[in-house]
Design an enzyme around this catalytic site. Structure first.
Site, mmCIF file in Angstrom:
data_model
loop_
_atom_site.group_PDB
_atom_site.id
_atom_site.type_symbol
_atom_site.label_atom_id
_atom_site.label_comp_id
_atom_site.label_asym_id
_atom_site.label_seq_id
_atom_site.Cartn_x
_atom_site.Cartn_y
_atom_site.Cartn_z
ATOM 1 N N THR A 231 -47.392 -21.207 66.466
ATOM 2 C CA THR A 231 -46.366 -21.224 65.423
ATOM 3 C C THR A 231 -45.330 -22.301 65.693
ATOM 4 O O THR A 231 -44.900 -23.018 64.780
ATOM 5 C CB THR A 231 -45.670 -19.851 65.349
ATOM 6 O OG1 THR A 231 -46.654 -18.841 65.171
ATOM 7 C CG2 THR A 231 -44.693 -19.804 64.199
ATOM 8 N N THR A 232 -44.926 -22.440 66.953
ATOM 9 C CA THR A 232 -43.915 -23.427 67.327
ATOM 10 C C THR A 232 -44.417 -24.847 67.089
ATOM 11 O O THR A 232 -43.617 -25.769 66.902
ATOM 12 C CB THR A 232 -43.512 -23.230 68.797
ATOM 13 O OG1 THR A 232 -43.059 -21.883 68.970
ATOM 14 C CG2 THR A 232 -42.413 -24.176 69.225
ATOM 15 N N TYR B 56 -49.583 -11.349 56.351
ATOM 16 C CA TYR B 56 -49.478 -11.231 54.898
ATOM 17 C C TYR B 56 -50.338 -10.117 54.315
ATOM 18 O O TYR B 56 -49.882 -9.326 53.509
ATOM 19 C CB TYR B 56 -49.821 -12.576 54.217
ATOM 20 C CG TYR B 56 -49.574 -12.561 52.727
ATOM 21 C CD1 TYR B 56 -48.271 -12.614 52.227
ATOM 22 C CD2 TYR B 56 -50.618 -12.474 51.818
ATOM 23 C CE1 TYR B 56 -48.029 -12.576 50.858
ATOM 24 C CE2 TYR B 56 -50.376 -12.442 50.444
ATOM 25 C CZ TYR B 56 -49.094 -12.491 49.962
ATOM 26 O OH TYR B 56 -48.856 -12.444 48.618
ATOM 27 N N TYR C 28 -52.322 -12.076 69.826
ATOM 28 C CA TYR C 28 -50.922 -12.435 69.579
ATOM 29 C C TYR C 28 -50.350 -11.481 68.543
ATOM 30 O O TYR C 28 -50.749 -11.506 67.380
ATOM 31 C CB TYR C 28 -50.841 -13.889 69.105
ATOM 32 C CG TYR C 28 -49.454 -14.415 68.821
ATOM 33 C CD1 TYR C 28 -48.307 -13.806 69.325
ATOM 34 C CD2 TYR C 28 -49.297 -15.565 68.054
ATOM 35 C CE1 TYR C 28 -47.053 -14.314 69.061
ATOM 36 C CE2 TYR C 28 -48.037 -16.094 67.795
ATOM 37 C CZ TYR C 28 -46.920 -15.456 68.291
ATOM 38 O OH TYR C 28 -45.668 -15.968 68.029
ATOM 39 N N ARG D 123 -43.305 -11.994 62.015
ATOM 40 C CA ARG D 123 -43.930 -13.019 61.172
ATOM 41 C C ARG D 123 -45.105 -12.484 60.355
ATOM 42 O O ARG D 123 -45.392 -12.989 59.274
ATOM 43 C CB ARG D 123 -44.408 -14.196 62.043
ATOM 44 C CG ARG D 123 -43.280 -15.029 62.618
ATOM 45 C CD ARG D 123 -43.828 -16.274 63.301
ATOM 46 N NE ARG D 123 -42.768 -17.104 63.872
ATOM 47 C CZ ARG D 123 -42.087 -18.037 63.204
ATOM 48 N NH1 ARG D 123 -42.345 -18.245 61.930
ATOM 49 N NH2 ARG D 123 -41.153 -18.745 63.820
ATOM 50 N N LYS E 23 -50.254 -11.674 73.910
ATOM 51 C CA LYS E 23 -48.900 -12.212 73.808
ATOM 52 C C LYS E 23 -48.160 -11.261 72.870
ATOM 53 O O LYS E 23 -48.395 -11.235 71.665
ATOM 54 C CB LYS E 23 -48.906 -13.630 73.234
ATOM 55 C CG LYS E 23 -47.504 -14.201 73.028
ATOM 56 C CD LYS E 23 -47.537 -15.539 72.301
ATOM 57 C CE LYS E 23 -46.115 -16.037 72.042
ATOM 58 N NZ LYS E 23 -46.097 -17.298 71.246
ATOM 59 N N ILE F 282 -45.509 -16.717 77.142
ATOM 60 C CA ILE F 282 -45.777 -17.940 76.379
ATOM 61 C C ILE F 282 -44.457 -18.250 75.688
ATOM 62 O O ILE F 282 -44.042 -17.541 74.768
ATOM 63 C CB ILE F 282 -46.936 -17.789 75.391
ATOM 64 C CG1 ILE F 282 -48.242 -17.587 76.174
ATOM 65 C CG2 ILE F 282 -47.046 -19.035 74.501
ATOM 66 C CD1 ILE F 282 -49.469 -17.376 75.297
#
Length: 294
Positions: free
Chosen positions: A46-47, A109, A135, A140, A164, A206
């Site tokens: 994402t980053t 989503y 993850y 999000r 994560k 992470i």
């Protein structure tokens, strides 16, 4: 999976003013992390603004980072989404020659049930040629992967080796640590909670801020894993203000402002993200100065 113990960093994707990838800055960032104690690198998380990086650009990023890294640190590649068939297709068509593991986000989503999440990762595990780090980031995805689902996957698939966890939920971390299989790794995805997780039996983090302050952050995590709480918290307290700053507007705009302050890369981001405000950039510059980084 000792290669995923310690501090992994979710690399940004640096951009030029025209929003093309700034490969010179990316090389500086990778070298800076290798030289300052980071344990492994995560590509296209994402980053890294993975949702606005094209498939061709992602291929370029993998090749470039692999070349610069030259086998010095383990590499983890983000491959995830809410279309299971598409994720599987990407895995089947990716060259994993230089990649040590996959970081795969829980479906966003669509808000699947726990059984849907399990079946999604089951399908991925059955085709993945590399170890998988689950993850969970409900802030999000709008869907929490319950500890029971994470542990069910951990027990059913040998190539699902870690999670994560980024729910910013201390109880959920502790439940995972309490009931996980012996060799399964619980990694923090919350920079502000990472030390506490390490001290409680976690295997590392992470991190976002870690790529800007790799020497300090990775040392803090090593001390945490070694249960040296006082020494670790001495570092944690120093890093608390800047860690809070980088998430105060959005990620990765905050961390990009820090890296700009360190003269590693510029703060450009792709829409719908916008750059950190001038107020935040000033606060970050002042905090870097207080940390002796400028």
């Amino acid at each position: 999976m000792t290669k995923f113990i310690g501090t992994g960093v979710a690399l940004i994707t640096p951009f030029n003013a025209d929003l093309s990838i700034d490969f010179d800055a990316l090389e500086r960032l990778v070298e800076y992390n290798i030289e300052n104690g980071t344990d492994y690198l995560v590509i296209s998380g994402t980053t890294g603004e993975s949702v606005t990086v094209t498939a061709d650009e992602k291929t370029e990023l993998i090749a470039f980072i692999s070349k610069v890294n030259n086998g010095r640190l383990p590499l983890v590649l983000g491959i995830g989404g809410n279309n299971t068939a598409s994720v599987i297709n990407e895995i089947k068509n990716t060259d994993f020659t230089s990649i040590d593991g996959i970081l795969s986000v829980s479906p966003y989503y669509s808000k699947p049930t726990q059984e849907g999440i399990y079946q999604h990762f089951k399908a991925i595990a059955e085709v993945s040629p590399k170890p998988i780090i689950l993850y969970n980031v409900p802030g999000r995805t709008s869907s929490n992967m319950a500890p029971e689902t994470t542990l069910r996957l951990a027990k059913d698939f040998d190539n699902i080796v870690a999670v994560k966890e980024a729910g910013n939920n201390v109880h959920q971390y502790l439940e995972l640590l309490r009931t996980k299989p012996k060799d399964f790794l619980v990694l923090s995805g919350d920079d502000d909670l990472a030390l506490g997780v390490a001290l409680a039996g976690g295997s590392g983090v992470i991190s976002v801020i870690g790529q800007a302050l790799p020497k300090e952050f990775s040392e803090m995590i090593r001390l945490g894993i070694a249960r040296k709480a006082k020494e670790a918290y001495d570092i944690h307290f120093k890093l608390m203000p800047i860690t809070a700053m980088i998430f105060s507007e959005n990620n990765p705009s905050g961390i990009k402002a820090v890296l700009e302050g360190l003269n590693i890369s510029k703060s450009h981001v792709r829409l719908p993200l916008v750059e950190a405000t001038e107020g935040l950039k000033t606060s970050i510059k002042n905090e870097l100065k207080a940390l002796g980084k400028s």
